[in-house]
Scaffold this motif. Sequence first.
Motif, PDB file in Angstrom:
ATOM      1  N   GLU A   1      -2.478 -22.417  17.020  1.00 35.63           N
ATOM      2  CA  GLU A   1      -3.826 -21.948  17.173  1.00 35.63           C
ATOM      3  C   GLU A   1      -4.080 -20.846  16.255  1.00 35.63           C
ATOM      4  N   ARG A   2      -3.050 -20.215  15.748  1.00 37.90           N
ATOM      5  CA  ARG A   2      -3.394 -19.142  14.979  1.00 37.90           C
ATOM      6  C   ARG A   2      -3.982 -19.328  13.625  1.00 37.90           C
ATOM      7  N   GLN A   3      -4.967 -18.345  13.234  1.00 41.95           N
ATOM      8  CA  GLN A   3      -5.777 -18.687  12.007  1.00 41.95           C
ATOM      9  C   GLN A   3      -5.802 -17.118  11.480  1.00 41.95           C
ATOM     10  N   VAL A   4      -6.141 -17.012   9.994  1.00 44.43           N
ATOM     11  CA  VAL A   4      -6.379 -15.717   9.490  1.00 44.43           C
ATOM     12  C   VAL A   4      -8.043 -15.311   9.841  1.00 44.43           C
ATOM     13  N   VAL A   5      -7.884 -14.608  10.842  1.00 42.16           N
ATOM     14  CA  VAL A   5      -9.530 -14.236  11.304  1.00 42.16           C
ATOM     15  C   VAL A   5      -9.687 -12.957  10.628  1.00 42.16           C
ATOM     16  N   ARG A   6      -9.144 -12.053   9.955  1.00 38.57           N
ATOM     17  CA  ARG A   6      -9.341 -11.087   9.341  1.00 38.57           C
ATOM     18  C   ARG A   6      -8.794 -11.027   7.810  1.00 38.57           C
ATOM     19  N   HIS A   7      -9.574 -11.044   6.682  1.00 35.62           N
ATOM     20  CA  HIS A   7      -9.077 -10.920   5.512  1.00 35.62           C
ATOM     21  C   HIS A   7      -9.748  -9.471   4.845  1.00 35.62           C
ATOM     22  N   LYS A   8      -8.797  -8.473   4.548  1.00 31.52           N
ATOM     23  CA  LYS A   8      -9.385  -7.326   3.927  1.00 31.52           C
ATOM     24  C   LYS A   8      -8.736  -7.411   2.531  1.00 31.52           C
ATOM     25  N   SER A   9      -9.819  -6.975   1.646  1.00 29.82           N
ATOM     26  CA  SER A   9      -9.654  -7.024   0.185  1.00 29.82           C
ATOM     27  C   SER A   9     -10.317  -5.771  -0.423  1.00 29.82           C
ATOM     28  N   TYR A  10      -9.369  -4.839  -0.957  1.00 31.61           N
ATOM     29  CA  TYR A  10      -9.774  -3.594  -1.451  1.00 31.61           C
ATOM     30  C   TYR A  10      -9.084  -3.163  -2.745  1.00 31.61           C
ATOM     31  N   SER A  11      -9.450  -2.435  -3.475  1.00 23.15           N
ATOM     32  CA  SER A  11      -8.485  -1.761  -4.664  1.00 23.15           C
ATOM     33  C   SER A  11      -7.585  -0.769  -3.832  1.00 23.15           C
TER      34      SER A  11
ATOM     35  N   LEU B   1      -0.057  -0.670   2.509  1.00 24.94           N
ATOM     36  CA  LEU B   1      -0.087  -1.254   1.225  1.00 24.94           C
ATOM     37  C   LEU B   1      -0.728  -0.437   0.310  1.00 24.94           C
ATOM     38  N   PHE B   2       0.131  -0.012  -0.799  1.00 24.60           N
ATOM     39  CA  PHE B   2      -0.634   0.660  -1.855  1.00 24.60           C
ATOM     40  C   PHE B   2       0.019   0.384  -3.291  1.00 24.60           C
ATOM     41  N   THR B   3      -0.418   1.004  -4.108  1.00 28.37           N
ATOM     42  CA  THR B   3       0.151   0.801  -5.688  1.00 28.37           C
ATOM     43  C   THR B   3       0.975   2.124  -5.971  1.00 28.37           C
ATOM     44  N   ASP B   4       2.101   2.096  -6.206  1.00 31.71           N
ATOM     45  CA  ASP B   4       3.067   3.233  -6.367  1.00 31.71           C
ATOM     46  C   ASP B   4       2.543   3.822  -7.995  1.00 31.71           C
ATOM     47  N   VAL B   5       2.351   4.945  -7.783  1.00 27.69           N
ATOM     48  CA  VAL B   5       1.724   5.772  -9.100  1.00 27.69           C
ATOM     49  C   VAL B   5       2.885   5.750 -10.013  1.00 27.69           C
ATOM     50  N   GLY B   6       4.414   5.954  -9.729  1.00 30.39           N
ATOM     51  CA  GLY B   6       5.193   6.046 -10.520  1.00 30.39           C
ATOM     52  C   GLY B   6       5.585   4.941 -11.283  1.00 30.39           C
ATOM     53  N   THR B   7       5.486   3.773 -10.639  1.00 38.69           N
ATOM     54  CA  THR B   7       6.166   2.320 -11.264  1.00 38.69           C
ATOM     55  C   THR B   7       4.691   1.567 -11.563  1.00 38.69           C
ATOM     56  N   GLY B   8       3.486   1.730 -11.010  1.00 37.86           N
ATOM     57  CA  GLY B   8       2.369   0.717 -11.126  1.00 37.86           C
ATOM     58  C   GLY B   8       2.744  -0.434 -10.402  1.00 37.86           C
ATOM     59  N   GLU B   9       3.640  -0.445  -9.468  1.00 36.36           N
ATOM     60  CA  GLU B   9       4.044  -1.839  -8.653  1.00 36.36           C
ATOM     61  C   GLU B   9       3.282  -1.872  -7.279  1.00 36.36           C
TER      62      GLU B   9
ATOM     63  N   GLY C   1       0.219 -12.846  -8.401  1.00 39.81           N
ATOM     64  CA  GLY C   1       1.413 -12.069  -8.352  1.00 39.81           C
ATOM     65  C   GLY C   1       1.071 -10.561  -7.853  1.00 39.81           C
ATOM     66  N   ARG C   2      -0.056 -10.425  -7.259  1.00 40.25           N
ATOM     67  CA  ARG C   2      -0.142  -9.016  -6.668  1.00 40.25           C
ATOM     68  C   ARG C   2       0.306  -9.147  -5.075  1.00 40.25           C
TER      69      ARG C   2
ATOM     70  N   LEU D   1      -4.705 -10.668   6.903  1.00 37.63           N
ATOM     71  CA  LEU D   1      -4.562 -10.677   5.534  1.00 37.63           C
ATOM     72  C   LEU D   1      -5.082  -9.298   4.732  1.00 37.63           C
ATOM     73  N   ILE D   2      -4.331  -8.720   4.182  1.00 37.40           N
ATOM     74  CA  ILE D   2      -4.640  -7.617   3.076  1.00 37.40           C
ATOM     75  C   ILE D   2      -4.294  -7.886   1.642  1.00 37.40           C
ATOM     76  N   SER D   3      -5.293  -7.837   0.937  1.00 44.36           N
ATOM     77  CA  SER D   3      -4.890  -8.221  -0.529  1.00 44.36           C
ATOM     78  C   SER D   3      -5.657  -7.431  -1.355  1.00 44.36           C
ATOM     79  N   PRO D   4      -5.106  -7.014  -2.836  1.00 44.75           N
ATOM     80  CA  PRO D   4      -5.799  -6.128  -3.446  1.00 44.75           C
ATOM     81  C   PRO D   4      -7.026  -7.058  -4.311  1.00 44.75           C
ATOM     82  N   VAL D   5      -8.069  -6.031  -4.492  1.00 48.59           N
ATOM     83  CA  VAL D   5      -9.254  -6.768  -5.410  1.00 48.59           C
ATOM     84  C   VAL D   5      -8.584  -6.816  -6.760  1.00 48.59           C
ATOM     85  N   GLU D   6      -8.976  -7.834  -7.523  1.00 45.71           N
ATOM     86  CA  GLU D   6      -8.540  -8.121  -8.902  1.00 45.71           C
ATOM     87  C   GLU D   6      -9.475  -7.276  -9.873  1.00 45.71           C
TER      88      GLU D   6
END
Length: 264
Positions: A138-148, A170-178, A244-245, A259-264
């Motif tokens: 019964e589980r579904q992705v009921v919230r999808h947040k996408s942001y920079s 969830l973030f982008t590491d400033v030292g590695t860009g990962e 690949g993000r 679900l949390i995903s970055p904006v392309e």
Amino acid sequence: MKRSAPQRAPEIQVETQGRMPPGAVEYAREKVRALTGRTREPVLYARVKLTHMANPAMERPAIAQANVDVDGRPARAHVAATTMSEAVDLLQDRLAVRLTRLEEHWEARRGKTPVPHEWRHGSEPTHRPDYFPRPAEERQVVRHKSYSLAQESPDEAAFELETMDYDFHLFTDVGTGEDSVLYRAGPTGYRLAQVHPQPDLVGPVNVPLTSSELPAPRMGVAEAKQRLDLTGFPFVFFADATTGRGNVLYHRYDGHYGLISPVE
């Protein structure tokens, strides 16, 4: 620095879901107002959400959440308890810790000293809400947040995680860009996972930190769901099969997925 005039306290917005005992809304409003009246910086916005889960099998069905904006900086607290009055009391205590950390952060910046990291999250009761035992089919992705994703250091990510009372960040590491995820590991530390681990490039950090040497698995959301259900973990960090993000699929307290995903 002294204020030139008293700051007007904001109206505390209170939302409810489920059955509430008499006086619960005003009690929550008074508890949060007591905190907003003591902050050095002006509180621009404050909202409380009270939820009583209908599932009789849940030991702590009363859930309380608060979101406040302190001079443009958000803070959040989230707790669960057996009764709503207990949940509101716990919420006040936990939100007070978040606001104290914000104050320490600002004081450190004013004095140009390192931000304090003795946050004692290991000794602080979490009182996290229980997950609703929803059947997997019964589980579904009921919230999808996408942001920079924010470009941050692990120290900055830890501060964000603590003030917002997150389980992970969830973030982008400033030292590695990962694309990276930071989460609590053990009673006193944090753990860092990256899409492509580069621990030598992360740079010096002040928080107690360990780093995963394993790359994030590359997969789609459907496979991430399967992994989340099989492992029982609160979240899965993965590299999206197409972009690949770094993404995070997590269990929501209502038994569904977020679900949390970055904006392309």
